[in-house]
Design a protein around this motif. Structure first.
Motif, PDB file in Angstrom:
ATOM      1  N   ILE A  19       0.843  -1.206   0.000  1.00 52.67           N
ATOM      2  CA  ILE A  19       0.000   0.000   0.000  1.00 52.67           C
ATOM      3  C   ILE A  19       0.879   1.258   0.000  1.00 52.67           C
ATOM      4  CG2 ILE A  19      -1.616   1.357   1.395  1.00 52.67           C
ATOM      5  CD1 ILE A  19      -2.866  -1.337   2.243  1.00 52.67           C
ATOM      6  N   ILE A  20       1.949   1.239   0.844  1.00 59.17           N
ATOM      7  CA  ILE A  20       2.864   2.391   0.920  1.00 59.17           C
ATOM      8  C   ILE A  20       3.535   2.622  -0.435  1.00 59.17           C
ATOM      9  CG2 ILE A  20       5.032   3.225   1.946  1.00 59.17           C
ATOM     10  CD1 ILE A  20       4.131   1.749   4.537  1.00 59.17           C
ATOM     11  N   ILE A  21       3.991   1.525  -1.061  1.00 64.94           N
ATOM     12  CA  ILE A  21       4.649   1.635  -2.371  1.00 64.94           C
ATOM     13  C   ILE A  21       3.685   2.211  -3.410  1.00 64.94           C
ATOM     14  CG2 ILE A  21       5.592   0.298  -4.302  1.00 64.94           C
ATOM     15  CD1 ILE A  21       6.765  -1.623  -2.140  1.00 64.94           C
ATOM     16  N   LYS A  22       2.445   1.703  -3.406  1.00 67.08           N
ATOM     17  CA  LYS A  22       1.444   2.167  -4.370  1.00 67.08           C
ATOM     18  C   LYS A  22       1.157   3.660  -4.199  1.00 67.08           C
ATOM     19  CE  LYS A  22      -3.273   1.338  -5.925  1.00 67.08           C
ATOM     20  NZ  LYS A  22      -4.557   0.623  -5.662  1.00 67.08           N
ATOM     21  N   GLU A  23       1.025   4.098  -2.907  1.00 71.50           N
ATOM     22  CA  GLU A  23       0.736   5.512  -2.640  1.00 71.50           C
ATOM     23  C   GLU A  23       1.901   6.410  -3.034  1.00 71.50           C
ATOM     24  OE1 GLU A  23      -0.445   5.737   1.447  1.00 71.50           O
ATOM     25  OE2 GLU A  23      -2.490   5.023   1.034  1.00 71.50           O
ATOM     26  N   LEU A  24       3.130   5.950  -2.777  1.00 73.96           N
ATOM     27  CA  LEU A  24       4.310   6.741  -3.157  1.00 73.96           C
ATOM     28  C   LEU A  24       4.428   6.868  -4.670  1.00 73.96           C
ATOM     29  CD1 LEU A  24       6.990   5.456  -0.615  1.00 73.96           C
ATOM     30  CD2 LEU A  24       6.009   7.735  -0.707  1.00 73.96           C
ATOM     31  N   GLU A  25       4.105   5.778  -5.375  1.00 73.77           N
ATOM     32  CA  GLU A  25       4.157   5.833  -6.840  1.00 73.77           C
ATOM     33  C   GLU A  25       3.129   6.836  -7.377  1.00 73.77           C
ATOM     34  OE1 GLU A  25       3.595   1.742  -7.849  1.00 73.77           O
ATOM     35  OE2 GLU A  25       5.763   1.324  -7.902  1.00 73.77           O
ATOM     36  N   GLU A  26       1.947   6.870  -6.756  1.00 77.22           N
ATOM     37  CA  GLU A  26       0.911   7.819  -7.183  1.00 77.22           C
ATOM     38  C   GLU A  26       1.347   9.257  -6.910  1.00 77.22           C
ATOM     39  OE1 GLU A  26      -2.535   6.555  -5.068  1.00 77.22           O
ATOM     40  OE2 GLU A  26      -2.944   4.857  -6.408  1.00 77.22           O
ATOM     41  N   VAL A  27       1.986   9.494  -5.749  1.00 81.47           N
ATOM     42  CA  VAL A  27       2.486  10.828  -5.412  1.00 81.47           C
ATOM     43  C   VAL A  27       3.560  11.252  -6.412  1.00 81.47           C
ATOM     44  CG1 VAL A  27       3.840  12.124  -3.702  1.00 81.47           C
ATOM     45  CG2 VAL A  27       1.920  10.701  -2.963  1.00 81.47           C
ATOM     46  N   THR A  28       4.442  10.310  -6.763  1.00 84.58           N
ATOM     47  CA  THR A  28       5.517  10.605  -7.719  1.00 84.58           C
ATOM     48  C   THR A  28       4.953  11.025  -9.073  1.00 84.58           C
ATOM     49  OG1 THR A  28       6.969   9.011  -6.635  1.00 84.58           O
ATOM     50  CG2 THR A  28       7.581   9.670  -8.855  1.00 84.58           C
ATOM     51  N   LYS A  29       3.960  10.282  -9.559  1.00 86.20           N
ATOM     52  CA  LYS A  29       3.354  10.606 -10.856  1.00 86.20           C
ATOM     53  C   LYS A  29       2.673  11.970 -10.815  1.00 86.20           C
ATOM     54  CE  LYS A  29       2.503   5.815 -12.266  1.00 86.20           C
ATOM     55  NZ  LYS A  29       1.460   4.778 -12.458  1.00 86.20           N
ATOM     56  N   LYS A  30       2.027  12.270  -9.681  1.00 84.32           N
ATOM     57  CA  LYS A  30       1.240  13.496  -9.590  1.00 84.32           C
ATOM     58  C   LYS A  30       2.102  14.741  -9.415  1.00 84.32           C
ATOM     59  CE  LYS A  30      -2.812  15.372  -7.205  1.00 84.32           C
ATOM     60  NZ  LYS A  30      -3.824  15.145  -6.147  1.00 84.32           N
ATOM     61  N   TYR A  31       3.178  14.625  -8.591  1.00 78.98           N
ATOM     62  CA  TYR A  31       3.921  15.831  -8.208  1.00 78.98           C
ATOM     63  C   TYR A  31       5.350  15.899  -8.743  1.00 78.98           C
ATOM     64  CZ  TYR A  31       0.100  16.429  -4.878  1.00 78.98           C
ATOM     65  OH  TYR A  31      -1.131  16.583  -4.307  1.00 78.98           O
ATOM     66  N   ASP A  32       5.815  14.874  -9.428  1.00 80.30           N
ATOM     67  CA  ASP A  32       7.213  14.874  -9.883  1.00 80.30           C
ATOM     68  C   ASP A  32       7.494  16.031 -10.839  1.00 80.30           C
ATOM     69  OD1 ASP A  32       9.816  14.117 -10.379  1.00 80.30           O
ATOM     70  OD2 ASP A  32       9.236  12.837 -12.063  1.00 80.30           O
ATOM     71  N   SER A  33       8.507  16.845 -10.484  1.00 81.06           N
ATOM     72  CA  SER A  33       8.904  17.951 -11.364  1.00 81.06           C
ATOM     73  C   SER A  33      10.418  17.943 -11.593  1.00 81.06           C
ATOM     74  CB  SER A  33       8.473  19.290 -10.740  1.00 81.06           C
ATOM     75  OG  SER A  33       9.056  19.445  -9.460  1.00 81.06           O
ATOM     76  N   GLY A  34      11.035  16.784 -11.382  1.00 83.21           N
ATOM     77  CA  GLY A  34      12.481  16.685 -11.599  1.00 83.21           C
ATOM     78  C   GLY A  34      13.269  17.075 -10.355  1.00 83.21           C
ATOM     79  N   ARG A  35      14.525  16.635 -10.304  1.00 84.23           N
ATOM     80  CA  ARG A  35      15.385  16.926  -9.147  1.00 84.23           C
ATOM     81  C   ARG A  35      15.739  18.403  -9.098  1.00 84.23           C
ATOM     82  NH1 ARG A  35      18.800  14.826  -5.503  1.00 84.23           N
ATOM     83  NH2 ARG A  35      18.207  12.691  -5.976  1.00 84.23           N
ATOM     84  N   LYS A  36      15.612  18.981  -7.901  1.00 86.24           N
ATOM     85  CA  LYS A  36      15.931  20.394  -7.708  1.00 86.24           C
ATOM     86  C   LYS A  36      17.401  20.604  -7.331  1.00 86.24           C
ATOM     87  CE  LYS A  36      11.664  21.833  -8.220  1.00 86.24           C
ATOM     88  NZ  LYS A  36      11.245  22.631  -9.365  1.00 86.24           N
TER      89      LYS A  36
END
Length: 202
Positions: A19-36
């Motif tokens: 569940i944690i992995i699935k939620e993190l993957e969803e967060v990554t897809k939604k908010y990923d804007s590249g390394r700062k």
């Protein structure tokens, strides 16, 4: 059905991890804007110490056995009169140097405190600054020797009560950060009898 499902999740570490992995993957897809930030694989560790350059002019330093310190412009020394010290205290040999030099205060607890000569200019009529208080030394810690350096060359000589002598390269006390205190400045295996700074081998 919800309660049964939640209890089965809480009873299984694998289900919780999925569940944690699935939620993190969803967060990554939604908010990923590249390394700062940038990853540095090779870091240059020769970063120079950040220092504030003081004015460069000749000064004369007066240090007492009880740890009082004062700096007087050499140009003003003739008019300064007799040096004031506390009753029972005595002056160590005066030191002529530049206002841009550095001070190394070796203490009776085998530590060295670093400071710049750029203390406030003062007069002969004042006692000066109490070094253990100024540098926030430990209770009972006293200065046993003061070295003045313009660059970290030469050697410190330490003579001990057991007859042994140590010669330490002054470069050992050079730091790349603004550390004010260095521990293990000299050996504590025998009482120190004398310390002395020599600018070159002899």
């Amino acid at each position: 059905e919800d309660i049964v499902e939640l209890e089965s999740i809480l009873a299984s570490k694998n289900k919780m991890k999925k569940i944690i992995i699935k939620e993190l993957e969803e967060v990554t897809k939604k908010y990923d804007s590249g390394r700062k930030s940038e990853i540095l694989y090779e870091v240059d560790d020769t970063v120079e110490e950040e220092t504030i350059d003081g004015a460069d002019y000749p000064v004369t330093l007066f240090i007492t056995e009880h740890g009082y310190f004062k700096k007087i412009k050499t140009a003003n020394l003739r008019m300064s009169g007799e040096q004031k010290i506390k009753e029972g205290d005595s002056l160590l040999p005066e030191i002529e140097c530049s206002n841009k030099d550095e001070l190394l205060f070796f203490t009776n607890q085998c530590q060295v405190y670093k400071a710049t000569v750029d203390f406030a200019d003062t007069k002969a009529s004042v006692l000066g600054e109490y070094v253990p208080g100024k540098l926030e030394m430990a209770e009972g810690e006293q200065v046993v020797y003061t070295a003045v350096v313009s660059e970290y060359t030469g050697y410190m000589i330490f003579v001990f009560e057991n007859g042994k002598l140590a010669k330490v390269d002054m470069a050992s006390y050079a730091t790349k950060t603004n550390r004010k205190k260095l521990i293990n400045a000299y050996s504590n295996k025998a009482p120190l009898v004398q310390a002395m700074y020599i600018k070159e081998d002899c």
